[in-house]
Design an enzyme around this catalytic site. Structure first.
Site: not given
Ligand code: HDD
Length: 712
Positions: A77, A150, A364
């Site tokens: 993202h 999402n 997160y």
């Molecule tokens: Fe995630 C960012 C949505 C599963 C690890 N995720 C991130 C963002 C969104 C989502 C919208 C951007 C937030 C922003 O605008 O800063 N992610 C989802 C959804 C998931 C999902 C809807 C499942 C239902 N994500 C998911 C899993 C993991 C992550 C299973 C790790 C095990 N996601 C992350 C992250 C991020 C992230 C690496 C990247 C930047 C952040 O968190 O702040 O931690």
């Protein structure tokens, strides 16, 4: 351009942010220490032509600051756009939740919302075929609640431990860092074809949902089943939905590819411009409530994030509205530094044991430590709650608070026991007391194993034109893969979802659907797992169709903020134009005059009109519809410029509404319009109302088959 510009409104949060804003208008330039600067253009040297001196503290401050401007982009993202707004509740749902945001209808809760693509880097184009992030930060009176969702109601995987595998497969391949912001490559399909739980989210990505017309025209979903907790501490399961007021609309893949070149910031610009013009995007918040006793009533597991609960089985109850009403002041300070954490909840909302959600609760917070540099990211203005926060956490990089007093521990007597604890009755958070009697085990529940029923339900529920887009998308994506064994494995799996779909894709790939594939089908299992038990069963049919999944059943009642290209040159008919422009602008559409050159064009009434875009600087894919006013001189000039003909043919090919004044308008015969005179959205000499109705329909998909002959 429409001129009904309103003032940006903002919220209590944007008011609070003002304390951190800095405005240099009319101010003298200083160093960070407040020293007035006399020259920022020349370094301090040993003689006019000599080397720069170590003494030059002005150069050092300026250059070191610049050298460290960048922070790590989000691992997923990374590419995103955000806006401020407010959430208002229509009716209290206190029977389900004690959260203030769900019970107090008088409240206006500030929000900050970030939309994103998943796979691409920070500078990647907006129209990648991808899931869109839909992350909402609610600054509530009981603390911040983040709903990090999402634009699709399900996720690719069932357990967070698979997330690094999923993301490594879709990101650019590690040896050559290719392709950028694209899933169409071998490693992604290698992973998908061996991990059958991904197939449901994957077919959504093959659908038009993955190429939205606008962030403002897509749904949002919290995905996981959460809990709502009422004041009697009773739990109900809940799934959250955002429904856009403008309906759910998408582009075609051909447009998406071209928009990425013509305007890589298409979605970002669209969001910014709409808010700037006072056409504030709105979504309604809906909840699907499932009583605790219905936990095992469904053919799928409520804890499985790869399954949706069809609205036809559990209706969505609309409870409130979110309005985005202010653009950020500074992209980095707000959009880049905002940190969303699914672990940010408030009393009245709680988690379930969804194993994907459970892992997210760790990831997160962890990621912000490297992205934002330490544990004090909550002190960055955009991340601060609107209520006070007090605890005994201290120090760390970039601590900006000055915590007073002798104690930083609990319990204490030296500070009168403060900060003191809050009883539940005073709003103290208390985790839902779920009864657990289980063994510690590393496995996947067999209730998560059905991987084909819901992709099949989704495909069955789509309109014919949507199904064709899905088939085209699979064919494109797999066509970009180099390894036949991966394509064949995918074909076999697609056939398990829908045989006709697989046949169409196989034809496009020039391959046969294999009669069987290497076992096990699902390889996302432990080495000692019972292989037979962990394989997906044949698809079931517990619902013939779920019409709410199809974009053919969305809203078609508005042209607010739709962009209309008006093709004009000197001598265009003012009478025609005025009638059309007045009617369109009254409905909230945005008109752009596209002319052979920039500057001004003169209509047949001798008035000068400002050109919004010279044909050289724009493309038809950037517009929703096209209008060509009459006027012989104007039409003749447009005919002399091949790009105008391409502009019209392309709009026709993309099934857009086109209005032309004058049956004798020579552009009709010079373009494919001549062959589409009877088309429902090709309006020759018709009243503005007919054009408005055609634009409301978004596209005339009935045209899809016939436009294949247009070589645009
Ligand atoms: Fe995630 C960012 C949505 C599963 C690890 N995720 C991130 C963002 C969104 C989502 C919208 C951007 C937030 C922003 O605008 O800063 N992610 C989802 C959804 C998931 C999902 C809807 C499942 C239902 N994500 C998911 C899993 C993991 C992550 C299973 C790790 C095990 N996601 C992350 C992250 C991020 C992230 C690496 C990247 C930047 C952040 O968190 O702040 O931690």
């Amino acid at each position: 351009m429409a001129t009904n510009k309103k003032e940006n409104l903002g919220s209590a949060k944007t008011e609070a942010l003002k304390a951190s804003e800095k405005d240099s208008t009319g101010k003298v330039m200083t160093t960070n220490q407040g020293l007035k600067v006399n020259d920022t253009n020349n370094s301090l040297k040993s003689g006019e032509r000599g080397s720069t001196l170590l003494e030059d503290f002005l150069l050092r401050e300026k250059i070191t600051s610049f050298d460290h401007e960048r922070i790590p982009e989000r691992i997923v993202h990374a590419r995103g756009s955000a806006a401020h707004g407010v959430f208002e509740l229509y009716e209290s749902i206190e029977q389900y939740s004690k959260a203030g945001i769900f019970t107090d209808v008088k409240r206006t809760t500030p929000v900050f919302v970030r939309f994103s693509t998943v796979a691409g880097s920070k500078g990647s184009p907006d129209l990648a075929r991808d899931v869109r992030g839909f992350a909402v930060k609610f600054y509530t009176q009981e603390g911040t609640w983040d709903l990090v969702g999402n634009n699709m109601p399900i996720f690719f995987i069932q357990d967070a431990i698979k997330f690094p595998d999923l993301i490594h497969s879709v990101k650019p391949e590690p040896n050559k860092e290719i392709p950028q912001a694209a899933s169409a490559h071998d490693t992604f399909y290698d992973f998908v074809s061996h991990t059958t739980e991904t197939l449901h989210n994957h077919i959504w990505v093959m659908s038009d949902r993955a190429i939205p017309r606008s962030f403002r025209m897509m749904e949002g979903f919290g995905i996981h089943t959460f809990r709502l907790i009422n004041d009697k501490n009773e739990s109900h399961f809940v799934r959250f939905h955002w429904k856009p007021k403008l309906g759910v609309h998408s582009l075609t893949w051909d447009e998406a590819v071209k928009i990425n070149g013509a305007d890589a910031d298409f979605h970002r610009r669209d969001l910014w411009d709409a808010i700037d013009a006072g056409q504030f995007p709105e979504w309604e918040l809906g909840v699907q409530i499932i009583p605790q006793e219905d936990e095992f009533k469904f053919e799928f597991d409520l804890l499985d994030p790869t399954k949706l609960i069809p609205e036809e089985m559990v209706p969505v109850k609309i409870i409130g509205k979110m309005t985005l009403n202010k653009n950020p002041e500074n992209f980095f300070a707000e959009t880049e530094q905002v940190a969303f954490l699914p672990g940010h909840i408030v009393p009245g909302i709680d988690f379930t044991n969804d194993p994907l959600l459970q892992g997210r609760l760790f990831s997160y917070r962890d990621t912000q430590l490297s992205r934002l540099g330490g544990p004090n990211f909550n002190q960055i203005p955009i991340n601060r709650p609107v209520v006070e926060s007090h605890n005994n956490q201290r120090d760390g990089m970039m601590q900006t608070e000055i915590n007073k007093g002798q104690t930083a521990y609990f319990p204490n007597s030296l500070s009168g026991g403060c900060p003191h604890l809050a009883k539940m009755a005073e709003g103290g958070f208390h985790s839902y007391e779920e009864r657990i009697d289980a063994k510690k085990i590393r496995t996947r529940s067999a209730s998560f194993n059905d991987h084909f029923s819901q992709p099949a339900l989704f495909y069955r529920s789509l309109a014919k034109w949507e199904q064709q887009h899905v088939a085209d998308a699979y064919t494109f994506e797999l066509g970009k893969c180099n390894h036949d064994h991966i394509k064949e494995r995918m074909l076999w799996l697609i056939a398990e979802i829908d045989e006709d779909l697989a046949k169409k894709v196989a034809k496009g790939l020039g391959l046969e659907i294999p009669s069987d594939i290497e076992r096990p089908i699902n390889q996302a299992i432990g080495a000692d797992a019972n292989i037979e038990e962990q394989q997906p069963p044949k698809k079931k049919n517990y619902l013939d169709s779920a019409p709410t999944l199809s974009q053919a059943n969305t809203k078609f009642d508005s042209i607010v903020s739709r962009k209309i290209a008006v093709l004009v040159a000197n001598g265009f008919s003012m009478k025609n134009y005025k009638a059309m422009a007045d009617a369109l602008e009254k409905e909230g559409a945005v008109l752009n005059l596209v002319a052979p050159h920039g500057g001004m064009v003169t209509c047949d009434a001798g008035m000068k009109h400002k050109v919004d875009a010279a044909i050289m600087t724009t493309e038809s894919v950037l517009f929703d519809a096209v209008y060509i006013p009459g006027g012989k001189e104007s039409v003749n000039e447009l005919m002399g410029e091949a790009k105008f003909l391409k502009f019209i043919n392309e709009a026709l090919k993309h099934c857009k509404a086109i209005a032309v004044d004058g049956k004798d308008n020579a552009l009709i015969d010079k373009t494919y319009l001549a062959k589409f005179k009877d088309d429902a959205a090709v309006l020759i000499d018709e009243k503005p109302d007919a054009f408005i109705n055609a634009i409301k329909q978004h596209r005339n998909w009935d045209r899809s088959e016939k436009v294949k002959e247009i070589p645009a």
